[in-house]
Design a protein around this motif. Structure first.
Motif, PDB file in Angstrom:
ATOM      1  N   ASP A 100      -3.871   5.830   1.203  1.00  0.00           N
ATOM      2  CA  ASP A 100      -3.077   4.620   1.362  1.00  0.00           C
ATOM      3  C   ASP A 100      -2.626   4.077   0.020  1.00  0.00           C
ATOM      4  N   THR A 101      -3.447   4.197  -0.985  1.00  0.00           N
ATOM      5  CA  THR A 101      -3.128   3.620  -2.282  1.00  0.00           C
ATOM      6  C   THR A 101      -3.119   4.705  -3.347  1.00  0.00           C
ATOM      7  N   LYS A 103      -3.318   6.462  -7.028  1.00  0.00           N
ATOM      8  CA  LYS A 103      -4.259   6.194  -8.112  1.00  0.00           C
ATOM      9  C   LYS A 103      -3.571   5.683  -9.370  1.00  0.00           C
ATOM     10  N   LYS A 154       1.825   0.865 -12.150  1.00  0.00           N
ATOM     11  CA  LYS A 154       2.117   0.344 -10.813  1.00  0.00           C
ATOM     12  C   LYS A 154       3.168  -0.757 -10.884  1.00  0.00           C
ATOM     13  N   THR A 158       6.729  -0.661  -9.131  1.00  0.00           N
ATOM     14  CA  THR A 158       7.049  -1.711  -8.156  1.00  0.00           C
ATOM     15  C   THR A 158       8.356  -2.395  -8.510  1.00  0.00           C
ATOM     16  N   TYR A 422       4.447   4.401  -6.275  1.00  0.00           N
ATOM     17  CA  TYR A 422       4.364   3.171  -5.498  1.00  0.00           C
ATOM     18  C   TYR A 422       5.070   3.282  -4.160  1.00  0.00           C
ATOM     19  N   GLU A 425       2.850   3.779  -1.238  1.00  0.00           N
ATOM     20  CA  GLU A 425       2.149   2.564  -0.829  1.00  0.00           C
ATOM     21  C   GLU A 425       3.076   1.631  -0.062  1.00  0.00           C
ATOM     22  N   THR A 428       3.404   2.547   3.757  1.00  0.00           N
ATOM     23  CA  THR A 428       2.209   2.671   4.600  1.00  0.00           C
ATOM     24  C   THR A 428       2.368   1.917   5.912  1.00  0.00           C
TER      25      THR A 428
END
Length: 521
Positions: A100-101, A103, A154, A158, A422, A425, A428
């Motif tokens: 889900d996330t 690294k 991240k 994003t 990203y 994520e 998801t």
């Protein structure tokens, strides 16, 4: 260059007013391909420059430049427009679920390898086949610019995702980008080729109409024809100063005035000055009238024979010469019909001459109509190609609709860069996956509207071109009728049963048996 070639006619003068447009052969089709490529890619480069200058001036564009750490010398706008050449839109797959996330422990590779089908072309031109820019393509193209690890990486990714979304959303509403996207694509290239063929036929129609109209409106054309065709060693044509029979008869009357009485001189001179022709002969004795009538008849026969010989010698001509010869050919048909029966049946001769004129005009109009019908086929075929793109776009959109439904399942996911950035994520949630799938479906639908809209624009242009050419062609038909009526038909001399002389040329004619189409086999 177009190959404007007419076949060599080895027989006697055929009498046709015109042979129509030059044939469209293999070389012409190759020229049309070159014209279509120049038009398609040239317009693409122009619209691309306009989109770069007007679609990338927002705050989101400047923020994207800051995120990617590119200086002002880097052509960021072109890189965004060309990003579809380096990134494919990922497809929804089953059994490709990832963590889900991500690294955020490694930097994504930069997209430097072309993945488009036209990778053999420079990117500036190849973008013609990939004008629809999506959010994920912009993100994946620039995600390799984000460096670092952990929260810094991240945050950069994003920001890049959000800025890509905002930038692409603004682009979709920019009129210059809309035109840029509308003009590019494989279907559009086929439509451009059909358009190029139509433009070539339009150019040929305009060229023919221009040559015919210019020749008949040229005040010196009749004298030039006589000087070039009659004033040669083969012809003793000092008394034929013009292709116009009216002007020729006027020149014939001038020396005859010297032998008239003063009263007749004034009358004849006044008519020549006002009408360019003697319409009302003075009350001359029968012998004088018969002598003048015989002189005009001999002049008409000489005019007719020399004109036929001059046109018969023109076996192979260029396109411009072929179209300019329409008027002399029509005059020959009219005079031939007149002299064939006029000697014994004066009224029948004039009737046949009038019918020959109408037949010649109808023949020219029929050739023009046939070429106009060919042009109409290209006008009709252009939107058909666009509608084919509509069917193709609808089919792709229906396939995309399946992805919108499948995205609800947890087992269906997008495998993007192995789930290391990203965007994994961000996708998801089911709503995000469905929105991403919906964007792909709407992109396929855009093919439907783009191809149809582009084809309709080309069709509109062809209709405008065709209307202009048709107006000039009708003008040519009208000028042909009025010129022959005024300069030939209205001044044909009547001589009834008066014997006339047969004019002779300086060169010896061929024996009858050696002329093609004559003699016994």
């Amino acid at each position: 260059m177009l190959r404007l070639v007419y076949p060599v006619v080895e027989s006697e003068f055929s009498g046709h007013v015109t042979d129509g447009l030059p044939r469209i052969g293999f070389r012409t089709l190759i020229v049309a391909i070159a014209l279509a490529l120049v038009f398609a890619f040239g317009t693409h480069l122009l619209l691309k420059r306009m989109a770069r200058a007007n679609a990338f001036s927002s705050k989101a564009f400047e923020q994207l430049r800051t995120t990617t750490k590119e200086d002002a010398s880097f052509d960021l706008a072109s890189a965004i427009l060309e990003s579809p050449l380096y990134v494919d839109i990922p497809t929804l797959q089953i059994g490709t679920g990832t963590a889900d996330t991500p690294k955020y422990d490694e930097v994504a590779p930069r997209a430097t390898k072309r993945v488009d089908a036209a990778s053999f072309l420079p990117a500036k031109i190849a973008s013609y086949f990939a004008t629809d820019v999506s959010v994920v393509q912009v993100y994946l193209y620039f995600v390799g610019h984000c460096n670092g690890t952990g929260d810094d990486l991240k945050q950069c990714q994003t920001n890049l995702y959000n800025e890509s979304y905002a930038l692409v959303s603004e682009m979709k509403h920019n009129p210059f980008y809309i035109l840029y996207r509308l003009e590019g694509g494989y279907i559009q290239l086929i439509a451009s080729y059909i358009f190029a063929l139509g433009v070539m036929v339009f150019i040929l129609r305009e060229f023919r109409a221009h040559q015919i109209n210019a020749y008949m409106r040229d005040l010196k054309a009749a004298e030039k024809f006589a000087a070039d065709e009659f004033a040669t060693p083969e012809f003793d044509a000092a008394d034929l100063p013009s292709l116009s029979l009216r002007a020729t008869l006027r020149a014939w009357w001038i020396p005859e005035i010297d032998n008239m009485d003063p009263g007749s001189q004034v009358t004849v001179q006044q008519q020549l000055r006002e009408f360019g022709m003697v319409n009302y002969e003075p009350n001359w004795p029968i012998t004088k009238s018969a002598e003048l009538m015989r002189g005009r008849a001999n002049l008409l026969h000489k005019y007719h024979i020399y004109l036929a010989a001059a046109l018969r010698a023109k076996s192979r001509m260029t396109a411009s010469e072929r179209f300019r010869i329409v008027l002399p050919r029509t005059i020959l048909k009219v005079t031939t019909a007149f002299v064939s029966d006029q000697k014994h049946f004066p009224e029948a001769g004039r009737k046949l001459a009038s019918e020959a004129l109408e037949h010649s005009v109808d023949e020219l109009a029929a050739g023009i109509a046939a070429d106009r019908d060919l042009y109409s086929r290209f006008v009709e075929l252009t939107p058909v190609v666009g509608f084919f793109g509509t069917v193709w776009g609808l089919s792709l959109a229906m396939l995309g609709a399946n992805d919108v439904i499948r995205a609800q399942g947890a087992e269906w996911n997008y495998n993007i860069l192995n789930g290391t950035t990203y965007i994994t994520e961000a996708l998801t949630k089911v709503e995000e996956k469905q929105q991403f799938a919906l964007q792909g479906m709407l992109s396929a639908l855009s093919i439907k509207f783009d191809t149809t809209g582009y084809a309709l624009i080309l069709m509109f242009l062809l209709i405008l071109f065709g209307a202009h050419a048709t107006r000039r062609e009708y003008r040519a038909i009208s000028l042909l009728h009025s010129n022959v009526t005024q300069k030939i038909l209205s001044v044909l001399p009547t001589f009834g049963s008066i014997p006339t002389e047969v004019p002779k040329m300086k060169v010896e004619s061929e024996p009858l048996e050696t002329v093609n189409g004559w003699g016994t086999e």
